[in-house]
Design a protein around this motif. Structure first.
Motif, PDB file in Angstrom:
ATOM      1  N   ASP B 443       3.663   8.118   2.587  1.00 24.47           N
ATOM      2  CA  ASP B 443       3.329   6.546   2.435  1.00 24.47           C
ATOM      3  C   ASP B 443       2.942   5.862   3.441  1.00 24.47           C
ATOM      4  N   TYR B 446      -0.792   5.994   3.737  1.00 27.91           N
ATOM      5  CA  TYR B 446      -1.717   5.313   2.780  1.00 27.91           C
ATOM      6  C   TYR B 446      -1.562   3.836   2.523  1.00 27.91           C
ATOM      7  N   SER B 447      -0.161   3.436   2.678  1.00 26.58           N
ATOM      8  CA  SER B 447       0.000   2.194   2.354  1.00 26.58           C
ATOM      9  C   SER B 447      -0.616   1.205   3.509  1.00 26.58           C
ATOM     10  N   ASP B 451      -4.388   0.487   1.693  1.00 27.61           N
ATOM     11  CA  ASP B 451      -4.008  -0.368   0.522  1.00 27.61           C
ATOM     12  C   ASP B 451      -3.657  -1.536   0.818  1.00 27.61           C
ATOM     13  N   ASN B 461      -5.791  -1.773   7.445  1.00 31.01           N
ATOM     14  CA  ASN B 461      -6.627  -1.102   6.453  1.00 31.01           C
ATOM     15  C   ASN B 461      -8.184  -1.620   6.968  1.00 31.01           C
ATOM     16  N   HIS B 471      -3.971   0.921  -5.439  1.00 30.75           N
ATOM     17  CA  HIS B 471      -2.635   0.298  -5.104  1.00 30.75           C
ATOM     18  C   HIS B 471      -1.619   0.855  -6.172  1.00 30.75           C
ATOM     19  N   GLN B 473      -1.697   3.608  -7.385  1.00 35.27           N
ATOM     20  CA  GLN B 473      -1.665   5.080  -7.389  1.00 35.27           C
ATOM     21  C   GLN B 473      -0.489   5.148  -6.126  1.00 35.27           C
ATOM     22  N   VAL B 474      -0.553   4.104  -4.985  1.00 34.34           N
ATOM     23  CA  VAL B 474       0.363   4.323  -3.881  1.00 34.34           C
ATOM     24  C   VAL B 474       1.730   3.925  -4.175  1.00 34.34           C
ATOM     25  N   ARG B 478       5.063   6.275  -4.278  1.00 31.98           N
ATOM     26  CA  ARG B 478       6.157   6.341  -3.705  1.00 31.98           C
ATOM     27  C   ARG B 478       7.738   6.546  -4.463  1.00 31.98           C
ATOM     28  N   TYR B 490      -0.416  12.268  -3.945  1.00 26.75           N
ATOM     29  CA  TYR B 490      -1.047  11.933  -2.617  1.00 26.75           C
ATOM     30  C   TYR B 490      -2.360  12.699  -2.670  1.00 26.75           C
ATOM     31  N   LEU B 493      -4.703  10.872  -4.784  1.00 32.32           N
ATOM     32  CA  LEU B 493      -5.100   9.592  -4.127  1.00 32.32           C
ATOM     33  C   LEU B 493      -6.006   9.607  -2.883  1.00 32.32           C
ATOM     34  N   GLU B 494      -5.952  10.798  -2.098  1.00 37.82           N
ATOM     35  CA  GLU B 494      -6.935  11.242  -1.391  1.00 37.82           C
ATOM     36  C   GLU B 494      -8.339  11.435  -1.758  1.00 37.82           C
TER      37      GLU B 494
END
Lengths: 417, 541
Positions: B443, B446-447, B451, B461, B471, B473-474, B478, B490, B493-494
């Protein structure tokens, strides 16, 4: 005289106001957004607008200028956005470092420059004259950064390298100190032979010979000290070694300290060991910084002394039976002093404002480093304050120089009245 | 005595000044060299307030002075967290609250006692509840913290979402440091900037070393061991942080140092030489970091998705990795390669190992975007970063590769202090940058990097794209508690990020190193690069 003084003061006041205005406008001319700098990672257009509003940056320029003048009158130079520390607090530490370095360099420049100037003026068109002028020419021509690196390579302790130039020199051989000290010693001791031939021993008995003998002996001695005790050269970084001495704690916690480490260690701390440590850190940067002013002062002294020495009153003084030293120092030098004093005054301004390169090479935590750090970090307030201080010091020094004219030659003040 | 003889006489007397009575300060102290460690760094510290900084130069000092409730395992940061100021903790079954048992008998450097109230005060400040901060770089990472209850030595945190594992990871970061309540109470009435300076100059935590002297102007940061440290007084007495900014100079300094040193930014070209030095220990490991090229999705010059995908296809990692002296490897995801959720099979769409085919496809995409011959600029920090040892040269390599697909690219370096804050302004189309996690959780990649919150991209970002689906998905990832399900979340998400947003091109994952004298043993170096001296032993020469 009083009218002259008042006129000079008024003129300086106007000049100072101009300087303040220029510094204020500089702030607005630079492509730096104070709001972006202050907000850092928290930047957003709305926050930046709010902040600009709060800081009054959206007000008309005249209003902002008046507010800036008001803050200056209260001694408020703002805060660094990197550390949030008051700029005045940071300057309290940076200024003494630069002034100490600048004054030491100036002292060296006066001693060497005036001495060299007198020597060459007393023996025009001799090897002394040619040698002196060559030294002056080299001093003016060699860029400070090159001279600095050369000094580091020849006399620096290569165990304490802190900058790229120092490292480059070290990696390309380095550790030349004992050899360079020895070579310099040998050169100084042997050089009189080249000029005086058979009269070598007689020359060594004279003042100039004794100076060369002393310097040569010292340099050779340093070479021996290295081989005997492992002394590997002069330190290169900063005003003192923070891994050895708790000097900053001493300065911060001891009443009566000033931030001028020579004074603080000798007079307040009464610690010869610490004093010599500080001296050893000061010597190389001060010598390098003094190179240009030494050359300029030497040339001005030579020219000015040359004019004075042919005057009738000098001949009269000699005819009265005064010693050569009294004629030169009391009669000739004082009358030749005005251009020399002017030069010294302006050089001090340059030393305070222009020590950026020397301070960078030797990691000296003074105004020069402070300005460089502020530029790199887009830190506007420290930058603005530094420019202001350098400009003000120029104005004040010029005022002092102007007033010293009147003191040295009362005709100056009277004539203008 | 004649005046002209006075100066030489004074000079002769100078050496005897040492024998004079000392000044009121009790003399100038010398540091005991037998118990001193010099830490050689590339960045110097300027702010020692853990709640208002993210700068690496500050963090190195902060982690010696302050401690957190929990900490990452120094042997393997991916393992379960270890207790630090919290002796133990329990997570509610719904993942929405954590109860800590705070360690008893712990003192702060200023004499204050550690209890739950002290911890609450620090967390309140981090969240700007009753305090105002100049900046709060990691404040958003604690945004899920709702209620904080303190009772004796029991601290209960309630969360807005079921994200206890991520919150615990966040609490292990230096930004979750517990600062002396005495110090914080004094800042309540101060302006934020005054408070930051006050906390910096009077830094008081519970760590093994306390601040002895901090003078950024003179580049002096000196710590002394805290005799009252709860794990026992350290044997190393003094730590001096010394900035040697230049890489070549730092290398020479390490080789020639006379005392005991530790350097955390070792020039890569010296690793082999230093590794075989009989006086030094070189410790290297794969860092949880990623070096990447950020591509703006909102900038006028890169707003077309086909163009961003073309850029991703055109970049060949091999020539980039060549700048790292065999200390880096190609990487293809935003998350660091050492993390469990990294999947080597994930690449950008249309990926082909044959570069010629990729270039052909990239040219098509550039044409589709109508971007042939478009002028672009790659911005990079002037200063080397752990993931970018030679920013300018690496940027130049990428510039040449992008030229092959018909883009007219230039390179421009900027000071990191100017570049990083300005990313949020959205004025940069391409930024060569990177990231090292502070807490070892995916996290934490990605966060902040892909995001945002409340419809806005987060400050780091570079793509500047806030995408509602990403967002969600992030946020969902979590809250997943099953480790395998989380890894899958994840990875999905990638893939989605590389397909729909294409706001970054992952380039490298690097090794990192610390070097120190063999005389120094039991230095604790963790996977995220923090080192501690509380158990270190200095043996005689």
């Amino acid at each position: 005289m009083l009218a002259y003084l008042a006129r000079r003061l008024a003129l300086s006041g106007v000049l100072l106001l101009g300087v303040v205005l220029a510094v204020f406008l500089l702030h607005h001319a630079l492509p730096m957004d104070p709001a972006a700098a202050l907000l850092g990672k928290n930047y957003s257009a709305e926050k930046a607008h709010e902040l600009r509003e709060g800081l009054g940056l959206n007000d008309p320029l005249p209003v902002q200028f008046l507010r800036y003048l008001g803050a200056l009158s209260r001694g408020d130079l703002g805060r660094s956005h990197v550390s949030n520390v008051l700029v005045t607090e940071e300057l309290k530490k940076a200024l003494p470092a630069t002034i100490e370095l600048g004054l030491t360099a100036l002292l060296l420049a006066i001693l060497l420059g005036v001495g060299l100037g007198i020597l060459t003026s007393l023996r025009p068109r001799t090897w002394w004259d040619v040698g002196g002028l060559t030294v002056a020419l080299v001093g003016v021509s060699l860029p400070i950064f090159w001279l600095g690196f050369l000094a580091v390579a020849l006399f620096g302790d290569n165990g304490a390298l802190e900058t790229r130039g120092q490292a480059l020199l070290a990696s390309s051989g380095g550790g030349w100190f004992p050899y360079s000290a020895g070579a310099l010693g040998g050169l100084l001791l042997v050089s009189p032979l080249m000029y005086v031939g058979k009269r070598f021993w007689a020359f060594l008995g004279r003042p100039a010979g004794r100076v060369l003998l002393g310097l040569g002996g010292c340099a050779l001695g340093l070479g021996f000290v290295h081989f005997l005790f492992g002394f590997s050269g002069l330190p290169l970084g900063g005003r003192f070694n923070a891994s050895v001495w708790e000097l900053n704690t001493f300065v911060a916690e001891t009443p009566g300290t000033t931030g001028f480490l020579l004074y603080d260690t000798l007079v307040v701390g009464r610690d010869a060991d610490a004093f010599f440590h500080v001296c050893s850190h000061l010597l190389l940067p001060a010598l390098v910084l003094s190179s240009v002013p030494t050359a300029i002062i030497a040339r001005i002294t030579r020219a000015s002394m040359g004019e004075v020495l042919v005057q009738d009153y000098i001949r009269t003084a000699k005819a009265k039976g005064l010693t050569g030293r009294a004629v030169v120092l009391k009669h000739a030098l004082r009358n030749a002093a005005i251009p020399i004093v002017t030069t010294i005054g302006t050089q001090l301004g340059y030393l305070i404002g222009g020590a950026v390169l020397t301070e960078t090479i030797f990691q000296w935590p003074g105004m020069g480093r402070y300005v460089v750090d502020a530029i790199l970090a887009s830190d506007i307030k420290p930058l603005q304050a530094s420019v202001l201080i350098v400009a003000v010091s120029f104005v004040v020094l010029n005022l002092v120089v102007d007033l010293s004219y009147a003191w040295l030659d009362p005709r100056v003040g009277d004539a203008r009245e | 005595m004649r005046t002209r003889n006075l100066l030489p006489a004074l000079l002769l007397l100078l050496p005897f000044a040492a024998g004079c009575p000392q000044g009121e300060g009790g003399g100038i102290k010398k540091i005991d060299q037998s118990s001193l460690v010099e830490v050689i760094t590339s960045d110097d510290a300027k702010v020692l307030d853990p709640h208002t900084t993210s700068d690496g130069g500050n963090v190195k000092v902060i982690v010696q002075i302050y401690q957190t409730l929990v900490r990452v395992d120094p042997d393997d940061f991916k393992k379960a967290l270890r207790p630090e100021l919290a002796e133990s903790w329990t997570v509610a079954p719904d993942g929405k609250s954590i109860t800590f048992q705070i360690r008893k008998g712990v003192k702060f450097h200023d004499g204050a006692d550690l209890d739950a109230v002290a911890c609450k005060l620090s967390l309140d400040r981090l969240l700007e509840r009753g305090f105002k901060l100049t900046v709060s770089p990691y404040g958003t990472m604690f945004g899920d913290l709702d209620g904080i209850e303190a009772k004796g030595h029991e601290l209960t945190l309630t969360l807005k979402n079921p994200v206890a594992p991520v919150m615990l990871r966040s609490l292990s970061m230096f930004s979750g440091s517990i600062v002396s309540p005495k110090l914080l109470e004094a800042t309540k009435t101060m302006k934020p900037e005054e408070a930051q300076v006050h906390v910096t100059q009077n830094a008081a935590g519970t760590g093994p070393f306390k601040l002895e002297s901090f003078d950024p102007a003179a580049k002096v940061t000196r710590l002394k061991r805290f005799v009252g440290y709860w794990e026992g007084s350290p044997t190393v007495e003094t730590i001096v942080f010394k900035q040697v900014a230049d890489k070549a100079a730092r290398g020479e300094y390490i080789k020639r140092a006379k005392g005991v040193i530790l350097c955390d930014d070792v020039p890569r070209e010296l690793w082999k030489e230093l590794g075989s030095n009989e006086d030094l220990v070189l410790k290297t490991w794969w860092s949880p970091n990623v070096g990447y090229l950020g591509v703006s999705g909102i900038h006028e010059k890169t707003k077309e998705l086909p163009l961003r995908r073309a850029i991703a296809l055109a970049i060949e990692r091999g020539p980039v990795v060549a700048h790292y002296e065999d200390t880096a490897r190609p990487t293809f995801s935003l998350v660091a390669q050492v993390m469990a959720s990294y999947d080597a099979s994930i690449h950008c769409p249309d990926w082909d190992d044959d570069r010629a085919k990729r270039i052909a496809k990239a040219k098509e995409l550039v044409k589709e975007a109508g971007a042939e011959g478009r002028k672009l600029t790659i911005y990079h920090p002037n200063q080397a970063r752990p993931y970018l040892p030679a920013p300018s040269a690496i940027a130049d390599t990428i510039r040449n590769q992008l030229k092959e697909i018909g883009l007219d690219v230039t390179v421009q370096g900027k000071d990191k202090n100017a570049l990083f804050p300005e990313i949020e302004t959205g004025k940069y189309e391409l930024v060569l940058i990177g990231w090292t996690t502070d807490n070892g959780d995916p996290d934490n990649f990605y966060s902040p990097l892909a995001d945002g919150a409340e419809g806005k991209a987060s400050a780091s970002n570079v793509s500047r794209v806030f995408d509602a689906k990403i967002h969600d998905q992030v946020m969902a990832a979590r809250a997943v508690s099953d480790p395998q399900a989380r890894i899958a979340a994840y990875r999905a998400l990638e893939k989605d990020l590389q397909t729909r947003i294409a706001g970054y091109v992952p380039l490298v994952n690097t090794k990192t190193a610390v070097v120190y004298n063999k005389r120094l043993t039991k230095v604790e170096v963790d996977g995220v690069g923090h080192y501690r001296f509380h158990k270190a032993i200095l043996s005689a020469k």
